[in-house]
Design an enzyme around this catalytic site. Structure first.
Site, PDB file in Angstrom:
ATOM      1  N   SER A  40     -10.800  83.039  52.267  1.00 22.11           N
ATOM      2  CA  SER A  40     -11.207  84.390  52.675  1.00 22.11           C
ATOM      3  C   SER A  40     -11.676  85.215  51.484  1.00 22.11           C
ATOM      4  O   SER A  40     -12.646  85.969  51.580  1.00 22.11           O
ATOM      5  CB  SER A  40     -10.022  85.114  53.339  1.00 22.11           C
ATOM      6  OG  SER A  40      -9.557  84.383  54.440  1.00 22.11           O
ATOM      7  N   THR A  89     -18.243  71.423  55.881  1.00 22.49           N
ATOM      8  CA  THR A  89     -18.912  70.833  57.043  1.00 22.49           C
ATOM      9  C   THR A  89     -20.103  69.995  56.591  1.00 22.49           C
ATOM     10  O   THR A  89     -20.949  70.479  55.834  1.00 22.49           O
ATOM     11  CB  THR A  89     -19.394  71.960  57.991  1.00 22.49           C
ATOM     12  OG1 THR A  89     -18.255  72.709  58.400  1.00 22.49           O
ATOM     13  CG2 THR A  89     -20.114  71.393  59.216  1.00 22.49           C
ATOM     14  N   GLU A 123     -24.470  83.731  59.997  1.00 18.90           N
ATOM     15  CA  GLU A 123     -23.483  82.662  60.224  1.00 18.90           C
ATOM     16  C   GLU A 123     -22.481  83.099  61.303  1.00 18.90           C
ATOM     17  O   GLU A 123     -22.106  82.324  62.181  1.00 18.90           O
ATOM     18  CB  GLU A 123     -22.764  82.366  58.894  1.00 18.90           C
ATOM     19  CG  GLU A 123     -21.706  81.294  59.014  1.00 18.90           C
ATOM     20  CD  GLU A 123     -21.180  80.801  57.672  1.00 18.90           C
ATOM     21  OE1 GLU A 123     -21.741  81.140  56.618  1.00 18.90           O
ATOM     22  OE2 GLU A 123     -20.173  80.049  57.695  1.00 18.90           O
TER      23      GLU A 123
HETATM   24  C1  LIG Z   1     -13.652  72.997  60.532  1.00 17.90           C
HETATM   25  C2  LIG Z   1     -13.925  73.878  59.371  1.00 17.90           C
HETATM   26  C3  LIG Z   1     -15.200  73.862  58.804  1.00 17.90           C
HETATM   27  C4  LIG Z   1     -15.477  74.657  57.682  1.00 17.90           C
HETATM   28  N1  LIG Z   1     -16.714  74.564  57.074  1.00 17.90           N
HETATM   29  C5  LIG Z   1     -16.907  75.186  55.885  1.00 17.90           C
HETATM   30  C6  LIG Z   1     -18.099  74.964  55.134  1.00 17.90           C
HETATM   31  O1  LIG Z   1     -18.998  74.231  55.559  1.00 17.90           O
HETATM   32  N2  LIG Z   1     -18.228  75.553  53.912  1.00 17.90           N
HETATM   33  C7  LIG Z   1     -17.264  76.372  53.416  1.00 17.90           C
HETATM   34  O2  LIG Z   1     -17.428  76.869  52.296  1.00 17.90           O
HETATM   35  N3  LIG Z   1     -16.113  76.621  54.111  1.00 17.90           N
HETATM   36  C8  LIG Z   1     -15.917  76.044  55.315  1.00 17.90           C
HETATM   37  N4  LIG Z   1     -14.751  76.261  56.018  1.00 17.90           N
HETATM   38  C9  LIG Z   1     -13.740  77.135  55.439  1.00 17.90           C
HETATM   39  C10 LIG Z   1     -13.477  78.416  56.216  1.00 17.90           C
HETATM   40  O3  LIG Z   1     -14.533  79.320  56.106  1.00 17.90           O
HETATM   41  C11 LIG Z   1     -12.138  78.986  55.697  1.00 17.90           C
HETATM   42  O4  LIG Z   1     -11.118  78.109  56.151  1.00 17.90           O
HETATM   43  C12 LIG Z   1     -11.870  80.405  56.169  1.00 17.90           C
HETATM   44  O5  LIG Z   1     -12.772  81.300  55.590  1.00 17.90           O
HETATM   45  C13 LIG Z   1     -10.444  80.856  55.832  1.00 17.90           C
HETATM   46  O6  LIG Z   1     -10.115  80.585  54.493  1.00 17.90           O
HETATM   47  P1  LIG Z   1      -8.741  79.823  54.161  1.00 17.90           P
HETATM   48  O7  LIG Z   1      -8.694  78.598  55.009  1.00 17.90           O
HETATM   49  O8  LIG Z   1      -8.644  79.652  52.696  1.00 17.90           O
HETATM   50  O9  LIG Z   1      -7.600  80.792  54.660  1.00 17.90           O
HETATM   51  P2  LIG Z   1      -6.899  81.955  53.805  1.00 17.90           P
HETATM   52  O10 LIG Z   1      -7.941  82.796  53.174  1.00 17.90           O
HETATM   53  O11 LIG Z   1      -5.847  81.344  52.962  1.00 17.90           O
HETATM   54  O12 LIG Z   1      -6.210  82.777  54.970  1.00 17.90           O
HETATM   55  C14 LIG Z   1      -4.901  82.495  55.495  1.00 17.90           C
HETATM   56  C15 LIG Z   1      -4.527  83.603  56.484  1.00 17.90           C
HETATM   57  O13 LIG Z   1      -4.498  84.848  55.799  1.00 17.90           O
HETATM   58  C16 LIG Z   1      -5.323  85.775  56.492  1.00 17.90           C
HETATM   59  N5  LIG Z   1      -5.924  86.716  55.559  1.00 17.90           N
HETATM   60  C17 LIG Z   1      -6.659  86.448  54.458  1.00 17.90           C
HETATM   61  N6  LIG Z   1      -7.082  87.572  53.878  1.00 17.90           N
HETATM   62  C18 LIG Z   1      -6.610  88.598  54.639  1.00 17.90           C
HETATM   63  C19 LIG Z   1      -6.695  90.019  54.570  1.00 17.90           C
HETATM   64  N7  LIG Z   1      -7.385  90.642  53.601  1.00 17.90           N
HETATM   65  N8  LIG Z   1      -6.057  90.749  55.515  1.00 17.90           N
HETATM   66  C20 LIG Z   1      -5.360  90.146  56.505  1.00 17.90           C
HETATM   67  N9  LIG Z   1      -5.249  88.813  56.628  1.00 17.90           N
HETATM   68  C21 LIG Z   1      -5.864  88.051  55.716  1.00 17.90           C
HETATM   69  C22 LIG Z   1      -6.373  84.938  57.177  1.00 17.90           C
HETATM   70  O14 LIG Z   1      -6.980  85.626  58.247  1.00 17.90           O
HETATM   71  C23 LIG Z   1      -5.543  83.762  57.635  1.00 17.90           C
HETATM   72  O15 LIG Z   1      -4.881  84.083  58.831  1.00 17.90           O
HETATM   73  C24 LIG Z   1     -14.474  75.508  57.158  1.00 17.90           C
HETATM   74  C25 LIG Z   1     -13.199  75.562  57.769  1.00 17.90           C
HETATM   75  C26 LIG Z   1     -12.927  74.745  58.849  1.00 17.90           C
HETATM   76  C27 LIG Z   1     -11.553  74.796  59.444  1.00 17.90           C
END
Ligand SMILES: Cc1cc2nc3c(=O)[nH]c(=O)nc-3n(C[C@H](O)[C@H](O)[C@H](O)COP(=O)(O)OP(=O)(O)OC[C@H]3O[C@@H](n4cnc5c(N)ncnc54)[C@H](O)[C@@H]3O)c2cc1C
Length: 382
Positions: free
Chosen positions: A133, A159, A245
């Site tokens: 995030s 992806t 996106e």
């Molecule tokens: C199937 C799949 C395909 C994907 N494809 C791509 C891709 O092609 N390229 C790419 O770069 N990424 C890709 N992603 C990554 C995806 O964009 C991230 O998983 C997503 O942005 C969340 O980041 P994170 O998993 O690190 O979660 P984190 O950022 O660790 O978040 C964990 C939790 O904390 C919450 N949180 C975080 N910040 C805040 C805030 N400020 N306030 C309140 N809550 C918050 C989140 O909402 C979540 O509930 C993919 C993910 C999946 C599952």
């Protein structure tokens, strides 16, 4: 409700997509699900039909029609047939815009013909094991060495990462203590560059026809000619492209929720309980009536956003509102539809189970629902 987004050109393209999906995707889908991807030759087939190059200039073998509504049509037709087009959506709607907006003339000559023909597959690598995030927190680095950049770091959840020939990789090239958003750069890492390896192919609960990879970069020497756009400006490029996106995820959510209702109507008309079709129970009718109303409300919001996007006027906050509403709606609707299948809804051989597992990620990727709320709240001055 009648929609007024599309012209006869879009509708002609819809026919082409419908025909392609019916003949070339649906019969093979179970096999692709087992293999975890759509075979490369299908991308080439789509390329030869002009389905991948609509937005690319005619001089590169594309259609010269950068109109987002063609992408909408393609997604809708796939959802209508209860399938997806693997990573095509990500390639066309998430990654291609980076090439279209930021590639220079030499890069266009080098990559655009392959992109239009479906011979070059792509991925975009932002997320890292330690940060998703918070994009400005990326730790992958690129350090200048003569005419090259040396890239080190790791990316995850990418992806199409296993199949990609070109990976747009976001790396830190400078640090500005006063502005952590500055100093990120887009570098195109190519398949075969020494030090660039693909790790595990991740085992997901849904979206089985697209691979999701871990990528590793150890002293990867990337020529400066592979930098997309201006050095240090990647964060603003991401900010510019993320609304599309997010809109794209919303398009998938609404069309898949619509398909879930169609599947539930079909199933409940044929399934009997207590000697009568499940569709005859008032609960079934009310549930599906409520679901249908939710879908139409979301569609109205989405179509408005698509129209604004086509005019270049969709704000980041409005894209966030649309993604938040449509993806949360999808979750509610698909869950209620699945309930009407009883135990069969829990079995993967029924498409409703696939719609359910595929839906879950829509509230996570391209920015989570919580991040959408952060963006919306900011626009409210909070
Ligand atoms: C199937 C799949 C395909 C994907 N494809 C791509 C891709 O092609 N390229 C790419 O770069 N990424 C890709 N992603 C990554 C995806 O964009 C991230 O998983 C997503 O942005 C969340 O980041 P994170 O998993 O690190 O979660 P984190 O950022 O660790 O978040 C964990 C939790 O904390 C919450 N949180 C975080 N910040 C805040 C805030 N400020 N306030 C309140 N809550 C918050 C989140 O909402 C979540 O509930 C993919 C993910 C999946 C599952």
């Amino acid at each position: 409700m009648r929609r007024d987004l599309f012209t006869s050109d879009h509708e002609a393209f819809r026919e082409l997509c419908r025909d392609f999906v019916t003949k070339e995707v649906v019969p093979h889908y179970p096999e692709w699900e087992k293999g975890g991807r759509m075979p490369r030759e299908v991308f080439e087939q789509m390329g030869s039909l002009g389905m991948l190059g609509m937005a690319i200039g005619e001089e590169y073998g594309g259609g010269g029609e950068p109109d987002y509504r063609y992408n909408v049509v393609m997604q809708e037709e796939a959802a209508n047939a209860l399938v997806t087009l693997s990573t095509v959506r990500t390639q066309l709607e998430v990654i291609l815009p980076y090439f279209l907006h930021y590639a220079n003339a030499e890069q266009r000559d080098r990559w655009f013909p392959g992109l239009a023909a479906g011979k070059l597959l792509t991925a975009v690598a932002m997320t890292e094991p330690g940060t998703g995030s918070d994009l400005a927190g990326m730790r992958t680095t690129a350090v200048r060495d003569g005419d090259d950049w040396i890239v080190n770091g790791a990316k995850t959840f990418i992806t199409g990462g296993m199949q990609a020939d070109l990976v747009i990789t976001v790396a830190r090239t400078a640090t500005d203590p006063d502005n952590r958003r500055k100093g990120l750069t887009l570098l195109v890492v190519e398949d075969g560059m020494p030090g660039f390896t693909r790790g595990r192919e991740l085992d997901k609960m849904g979206c089985k026809v697209q691979d999701t990879a871990e990528l590793s970069f150890v002293d990867v020497r990337v020529p400066a000619a592979n930098v997309l756009g201006e050095e240090g400006e990647a964060f603003s490029y991401l900010g510019h492209n993320l609304p599309q996106e997010r809109l794209t995820v919303a398009v998938g959510s609404v069309s898949q929720a619509r398909s879930a209702i169609a599947a539930a109507i079909d199933y409940t008309k044929n399934r009997k309980a207590f000697g009568t079709p499940v569709a005859s129970f008032q609960n079934t009718k009310f549930e599906l009536a409520a679901c249908s109303t939710e879908v139409e409300a979301a569609q109205a919001m989405l179509d408005r956003a698509i129209a604004l996007h086509v005019e270049g006027e969709l704000s980041g906050a409005d894209a966030a509102r649309v993604k938040l509403f449509c993806t949360e709606m999808q979750q509610r609707v698909v869950d209620r539809c699945l309930q009407l299948f009883g135990g069969y809804g829990y079995m993967m051989e029924y498409p409703i189970a696939r719609l359910y597992t595929d839906a879950r990620v829509a509230r996570i990727y391209a920015g989570t629902s919580e991040v959408m709320k952060v963006i919306i709240a900011k626009s409210l001055g909070l």
